[in-house]
Design an enzyme around this catalytic site. Structure first.
Site, mmCIF file in Angstrom:
data_model
loop_
_atom_site.group_PDB
_atom_site.id
_atom_site.type_symbol
_atom_site.label_atom_id
_atom_site.label_comp_id
_atom_site.label_asym_id
_atom_site.label_seq_id
_atom_site.Cartn_x
_atom_site.Cartn_y
_atom_site.Cartn_z
ATOM 1 N N ASN A 1 -10.480 -3.100 -6.536
ATOM 2 C CA ASN A 1 -9.622 -2.202 -7.323
ATOM 3 C C ASN A 1 -10.170 -1.914 -8.719
ATOM 4 O OD1 ASN A 1 -6.515 -3.404 -5.833
ATOM 5 N ND2 ASN A 1 -7.709 -1.591 -5.328
ATOM 6 N N ASP B 1 0.824 -1.216 0.000
ATOM 7 C CA ASP B 1 0.000 0.000 0.000
ATOM 8 C C ASP B 1 0.855 1.262 0.000
ATOM 9 O OD1 ASP B 1 -2.284 1.510 0.040
ATOM 10 O OD2 ASP B 1 -2.627 1.288 2.193
HETATM 11 C C1 FPP Z 1 -2.155 -0.079 -3.305
HETATM 12 O O1 FPP Z 1 -1.609 1.256 -3.228
HETATM 13 C C2 FPP Z 1 -1.561 -0.783 -4.422
HETATM 14 C C3 FPP Z 1 -2.247 -1.377 -5.441
HETATM 15 C C4 FPP Z 1 -3.714 -1.370 -5.520
HETATM 16 C C5 FPP Z 1 -1.548 -2.029 -6.571
HETATM 17 C C6 FPP Z 1 -0.316 -2.807 -6.213
HETATM 18 C C7 FPP Z 1 0.373 -3.156 -7.467
HETATM 19 C C8 FPP Z 1 1.719 -3.148 -7.650
HETATM 20 C C9 FPP Z 1 2.710 -2.875 -6.571
HETATM 21 C C10 FPP Z 1 2.308 -3.446 -8.989
HETATM 22 C C11 FPP Z 1 2.041 -4.896 -9.328
HETATM 23 C C12 FPP Z 1 3.141 -5.509 -10.062
HETATM 24 C C13 FPP Z 1 4.048 -6.334 -9.520
HETATM 25 C C14 FPP Z 1 5.093 -6.891 -10.398
HETATM 26 C C15 FPP Z 1 4.070 -6.731 -8.090
HETATM 27 P P1 FPP Z 1 -2.544 2.492 -3.550
HETATM 28 O O2 FPP Z 1 -2.514 2.733 -5.013
HETATM 29 O O3 FPP Z 1 -3.928 2.267 -3.003
HETATM 30 O O4 FPP Z 1 -1.813 3.645 -2.766
HETATM 31 P P2 FPP Z 1 -2.499 4.915 -2.084
HETATM 32 O O5 FPP Z 1 -3.305 4.380 -0.921
HETATM 33 O O6 FPP Z 1 -1.325 5.709 -1.639
HETATM 34 O O7 FPP Z 1 -3.318 5.596 -3.128
#
Ligand code: FPP
Length: 239
Positions: free
Chosen positions: A68, A20
């Site tokens: 998501n 996150d």
């Molecule tokens: C949550 O942070 C993250 C996600 C919903 C996506 C996670 C995906 C990746 C790390 C890339 C996937 C690829 C690989 C190779 C592992 P957020 O976007 O909700 O963060 P925020 O709360 O700060 O908005």
């Protein structure tokens, strides 16, 4: 807790991570959210390699939840592109890296290309040093619903009686079938929620919440989380 806190105790055999904070990391730098996910994918590479060095057997990461899909099409496509790129590379380097893969979630909603990569990666997986479980289109409640449906179908087919259902039997209908429950679940970014992650499997997991955004997560943060895990006194409901 100090950074770079290393312990000589063995690591948990299964660590799960809610990756996150990618969006906030990008916002702080005036970058698009997809740049945050790209940095998050790099953090994942670092941590998966470090888990292999430490001797962690299973690493489960929340890459895309059933919720998501509410994000913009651009952001969803960006995450899917990163996953595709990672899996293409991983398929080539699987034997060298000694990392294999399982996928938890309903893959049928993913693009046919990504589904094929997931199934290829899963089918070519062997008993390597680390098993990465990617949670993709995953939700803990959804996992329990699909397991319940599958059990109900087996009851209707005469394979089981309703009273045959035990915790072990229900576990065998989950995506995580055969994988031990995570001893440690880490959520970076300062949020303190489980967000529908591994609801069944986390019954006795130790949660460590950390004030670092996922793209900045380094091996020393993992050391710190493992040291905190070792400080906890795990009693499993006993005394
Ligand atoms: C949550 O942070 C993250 C996600 C919903 C996506 C996670 C995906 C990746 C790390 C890339 C996937 C690829 C690989 C190779 C592992 P957020 O976007 O909700 O963060 P925020 O709360 O700060 O908005």
């Amino acid at each position: 807790m100090a950074l770079s806190e290393k312990t000589t105790l063995p690591p948990p055999q299964h660590i799960a991570i809610i990756m996150d904070g990618n969006g906030r990391w990008a916002k702080k730098r005036g970058l698009p959210r997809t740049a945050g996910h790209a940095a998050g994918a790099e953090a994942f590479r670092r941590i998966a390699n470090y888990c292999r060095t430490l001797g962690v057997r299973y690493l489960t990461v929340y890459a895309f939840s059933t919720e998501n899909w509410k994000r913009s099409q651009e952001e969803i496509s960006g995450i899917m592109r990163l996953l595709r790129r990672y899996l293409e590379e991983a398929l080539q380097d699987m034997e060298k890296n000694r990392v294999c893969f399982r996928f938890f979630g309903d893959l049928s909603k993913l693009s046919p290309e990504l589904q094929k990569l997931c199934y290829d990666a899963q089918n070519r997986s062997r008993d390597y040093d680390v098993q990465v479980n990617f949670c993709l289109n995953y939700g803990g409640r959804n996992e329990i619903v699909q397991a319940s449906r599958a059990f109900a179908a087996d009851v209707a087919a005469g394979k089981y009686q309703p009273e045959d259902l035990t915790e072990e039997l229900l576990s065998s209908y989950l995506y995580s079938k055969g994988v031990p429950d995570p001893e440690l679940i880490i959520r970076p970014s300062g949020e303190m929620r489980t967000s529908n992650f591994l609801l069944w499997q986390s019954a006795y997991s130790e949660y460590v919440f950390m004030n670092v955004l996922w793209p900045d997560f380094s091996p020393s943060h993992l050391d710190e989380a493992i040291a905190e895990y070792h400080r906890r006194n795990r009693r499993f409901g006993g005394t």
